[in-house]
Design an enzyme around this catalytic site. Sequence first.
Site, PDB file in Angstrom:
ATOM      1  CG  PHE A 138      -1.830   1.239   1.231  1.00 37.73           C
ATOM      2  CD1 PHE A 138      -3.042   1.223   0.550  1.00 37.73           C
ATOM      3  CD2 PHE A 138      -1.450   2.413   1.879  1.00 37.73           C
ATOM      4  CE1 PHE A 138      -3.856   2.349   0.523  1.00 37.73           C
ATOM      5  CE2 PHE A 138      -2.258   3.542   1.851  1.00 37.73           C
ATOM      6  CZ  PHE A 138      -3.474   3.500   1.185  1.00 37.73           C
ATOM      7  CG  ASP A 223       5.512   3.640   1.782  1.00 39.39           C
ATOM      8  OD1 ASP A 223       5.565   4.278   2.851  1.00 39.39           O
ATOM      9  OD2 ASP A 223       4.462   3.524   1.111  1.00 39.39           O
ATOM     10  CE  LYS A 252      -0.695   6.563   7.463  1.00 38.79           C
ATOM     11  NZ  LYS A 252      -0.398   5.490   6.489  1.00 38.79           N
TER      12      LYS A 252
HETATM   13  C1  PLP Z   1      -0.776   5.727   4.921  1.00 40.13           C
HETATM   14  C2  PLP Z   1       0.232   5.220   3.971  1.00 40.13           C
HETATM   15  C3  PLP Z   1       0.446   5.850   2.720  1.00 40.13           C
HETATM   16  C4  PLP Z   1      -0.399   7.000   2.240  1.00 40.13           C
HETATM   17  O1  PLP Z   1      -0.347   8.114   3.076  1.00 40.13           O
HETATM   18  P1  PLP Z   1      -1.474   9.261   2.944  1.00 40.13           P
HETATM   19  O2  PLP Z   1      -0.968  10.348   3.837  1.00 40.13           O
HETATM   20  O3  PLP Z   1      -2.762   8.653   3.398  1.00 40.13           O
HETATM   21  O4  PLP Z   1      -1.525   9.661   1.527  1.00 40.13           O
HETATM   22  C5  PLP Z   1       1.449   5.346   1.911  1.00 40.13           C
HETATM   23  N1  PLP Z   1       2.196   4.300   2.285  1.00 40.13           N
HETATM   24  C6  PLP Z   1       2.020   3.673   3.471  1.00 40.13           C
HETATM   25  C7  PLP Z   1       2.896   2.527   3.842  1.00 40.13           C
HETATM   26  C8  PLP Z   1       1.021   4.103   4.347  1.00 40.13           C
HETATM   27  O5  PLP Z   1       0.827   3.455   5.494  1.00 40.13           O
END
Ligand code: PLP
Length: 392
Positions: A138, A223, A252
């Site tokens: 994700f 990520d 985040k």
């Molecule tokens: C939450 C998340 C995203 C996306 O972040 P947003 O601020 O909601 O756009 C991308 N990668 C990972 C691993 C996430 O947990």
Amino acid sequence: MQTLTAAVHVQTVESAHTSGVYPKRDLTIVRGQGAYLWDDQGRRYIDCAGGQGAANLGHSHPAIAEAISQQARTLISCPEIFYNDVRAAYLAELTAAAPGELNRVFLSNSGAEAIEAALKFARISTGRREIVAAMRGFHGRTMGALSATWNKKYRGPFMPLVPDFTHIPYNNIAALEAAVSDATAAVLLEPVQGEGGVRPADPAFLQSARDLCDASGALLILDEIQTGFGRTGTLFAVEQYDIQPDILALAKSIAGGLPMGATLLGPSVGELPRMSHGSTFGGNPLAAAAARAALRVMQEEQLPQRAAHLGALMKTRLSALKSPLIREVRGLGLMIGIELKIKVGPVLRALQERGVLALPAGATVLRLLPPLVITQEDMDHVIDVISEVLAQ
Ligand SMILES: *Cc1c(COP(=O)(O)O)cnc(C)c1O
């Protein structure tokens, strides 16, 4: 506005005017402090949803509140066409705290934006197009980030997405070897898959991703939007693996709950052409002030160490539960997934009724992302409540 204090009215008004894309819980949250949230009836909850990963420092941390209010009275917006004192200080502090030689940063406002920047920089830096990502990965919901995201529920309605993305099974080295070539711009991976079910990477898998990128001239993008900022027991999860990324995506919790994304660049990312990317709000002094305070709190309160300690205790206790409904307990630090043999939805509702808020990660995984400031007492209580709910 006075009528908005009536409990039912809030939900009616919000339901009438919100976009409708969010599944909502029957709960109106009005206040937070540390690891607690309060609803509009004055009822207190232990927050293991943790702002979906944005509340690592706990809610309403006084140092964050103070930094925001001071900076709000000084300067809120200042686009990056100008230099700014707070931004400069933050960039120096963030790059000093980051692993390896991630010495340049593109600042944005969300996780998806941090990923978009990473993808664009990987393409422009390598002159290649292909991105290799993982099944169950994700990375966000904007078109580029969505192209890297695996879940069909998110992707399906929006085809065609950006071309030249492939997805390989996570932790499958042979599949990765087969997918990476000299046409690969980047391999994009989460060190622990979050949304995909809280699945930590095998060290050998990340090592082979590093080796394959080195051999093919591709960039390794990690990520750490969810795993970063203390969550897994170190400031960044990659510190627990013996590799360095070329690009690190953060968001985040990095600004104490304010919106901020950051894309950190190592030496293998070439010089970026002027005007090749940008963001009006990126690097604004308000978020930068919050992020400076957040990094200071993270270090002063030793929150990564706390996450490592509490996470280990929690995993041991959860693994000892021996509930016939638990298939597996996984995780790293205070990023914990409990894979159930039943659907997680009713479990989340039962937890909420008993004062514990948690998250799903797919249909059957209960995900816990408590603020790292949570007390051991509250954590023990959460485990008791989970045990009670699963016994019913
Ligand atoms: C939450 C998340 C995203 C996306 O972040 P947003 O601020 O909601 O756009 C991308 N990668 C990972 C691993 C996430 O947990």
